[in-house]
Design a protein around this motif. Structure first.
Motif, PDB file in Angstrom:
ATOM      1  N   GLU A  97      72.772  78.271   8.397  1.00  0.00           N
ATOM      2  CA  GLU A  97      73.724  78.751   9.395  1.00  0.00           C
ATOM      3  C   GLU A  97      72.998  79.572  10.454  1.00  0.00           C
ATOM      4  N   ASP A  98      73.251  79.252  11.718  1.00  0.00           N
ATOM      5  CA  ASP A  98      72.610  79.979  12.806  1.00  0.00           C
ATOM      6  C   ASP A  98      73.548  81.068  13.292  1.00  0.00           C
ATOM      7  N   LEU A  99      73.247  82.290  12.950  1.00  0.00           N
ATOM      8  CA  LEU A  99      74.064  83.419  13.387  1.00  0.00           C
ATOM      9  C   LEU A  99      73.473  84.094  14.612  1.00  0.00           C
ATOM     10  N   GLY A 100      72.469  83.475  15.209  1.00  0.00           N
ATOM     11  CA  GLY A 100      71.859  84.047  16.400  1.00  0.00           C
ATOM     12  C   GLY A 100      71.031  85.281  16.117  1.00  0.00           C
ATOM     13  N   PHE A 101      70.344  85.308  14.982  1.00  0.00           N
ATOM     14  CA  PHE A 101      69.546  86.469  14.614  1.00  0.00           C
ATOM     15  C   PHE A 101      68.536  86.828  15.694  1.00  0.00           C
ATOM     16  N   ASP A 102      67.931  85.826  16.335  1.00  0.00           N
ATOM     17  CA  ASP A 102      66.914  86.100  17.357  1.00  0.00           C
ATOM     18  C   ASP A 102      67.462  86.967  18.480  1.00  0.00           C
ATOM     19  N   GLU A 103      68.747  86.799  18.811  1.00  0.00           N
ATOM     20  CA  GLU A 103      69.350  87.614  19.863  1.00  0.00           C
ATOM     21  C   GLU A 103      69.324  89.089  19.482  1.00  0.00           C
ATOM     22  N   TYR A 104      69.421  89.371  18.189  1.00  0.00           N
ATOM     23  CA  TYR A 104      69.360  90.743  17.712  1.00  0.00           C
ATOM     24  C   TYR A 104      67.907  91.194  17.572  1.00  0.00           C
TER      25      TYR A 104
END
Length: 165
Positions: A97-104
């Motif tokens: 699942e891609d929760l957009g961790f990189d954005e954080y």
């Protein structure tokens, strides 16, 4: 504070606190030094002090109000002089699942990840891993492992502010 050379180039830093207040003051020191994109991981058993530590970070970041564990929401965001992104990834079932961790991780705030082993492959290579173990009463041992020069500098600064106790 002790420095252990487990590997030739990897140094760890050990801090012992004897109360929730000391734990929070240790973390507050880090919060005051925070820069955008800083990532800390927190590992430890239930009740080890991950949330208390994060509350101290939040105070150092100037976050007003209550900070608690994001157990059922995965990510909580708090506004301070830098945003605080508090993740509890313990219940992540779908590793894809891609929760957009990189954005954080590469964003404008500080990210704290509880139970980082659940997303180990998604963590940035430069970060500071913190393992918390409980001692007698409120005593806690924190072992910091910095990855990257930024985190080495932060650990040295913490060691200077919180000398061996």
């Amino acid at each position: 504070m002790e420095r252990d050379a487990h590997m030739a180039e990897q140094t760890t830093y050990t801090f012992i606190t004897r109360s929730v207040g000391e734990t929070q003051r240790l973390a507050e020191t880090i919060g005051k030094m925070a820069e955008p994109g800083d990532v800390l991981t927190l590992s430890g058993d239930l009740g080890a002090g991950k949330t208390s530590f994060t509350q101290g970070l939040a105070r150092g970041l100037g976050v007003p109000g209550v900070v608690n564990s994001p157990t059922f929401t995965i990510i909580k965001e708090y506004a301070g002089h830098l945003p605080l992104y508090h993740m509890d990834v313990y219940r992540m079932e779908d590793m894809g699942e891609d929760l957009g961790f990189d954005e954080y991780f590469y964003g404008d705030g500080m990210t704290v990840v509880e139970w980082p082993q659940m997303i180990a492959e998604q963590l940035p290579p430069e970060r500071c891993d913190i393992v918390i173990t409980r001692g007698d009463g409120e005593e806690r041992t924190f072992v910091f492992t910095p990855y990257g020069s930024r985190y080495q500098i932060v650990c040295e600064a913490i060691a200077n502010e919180h000398p061996s106790n």
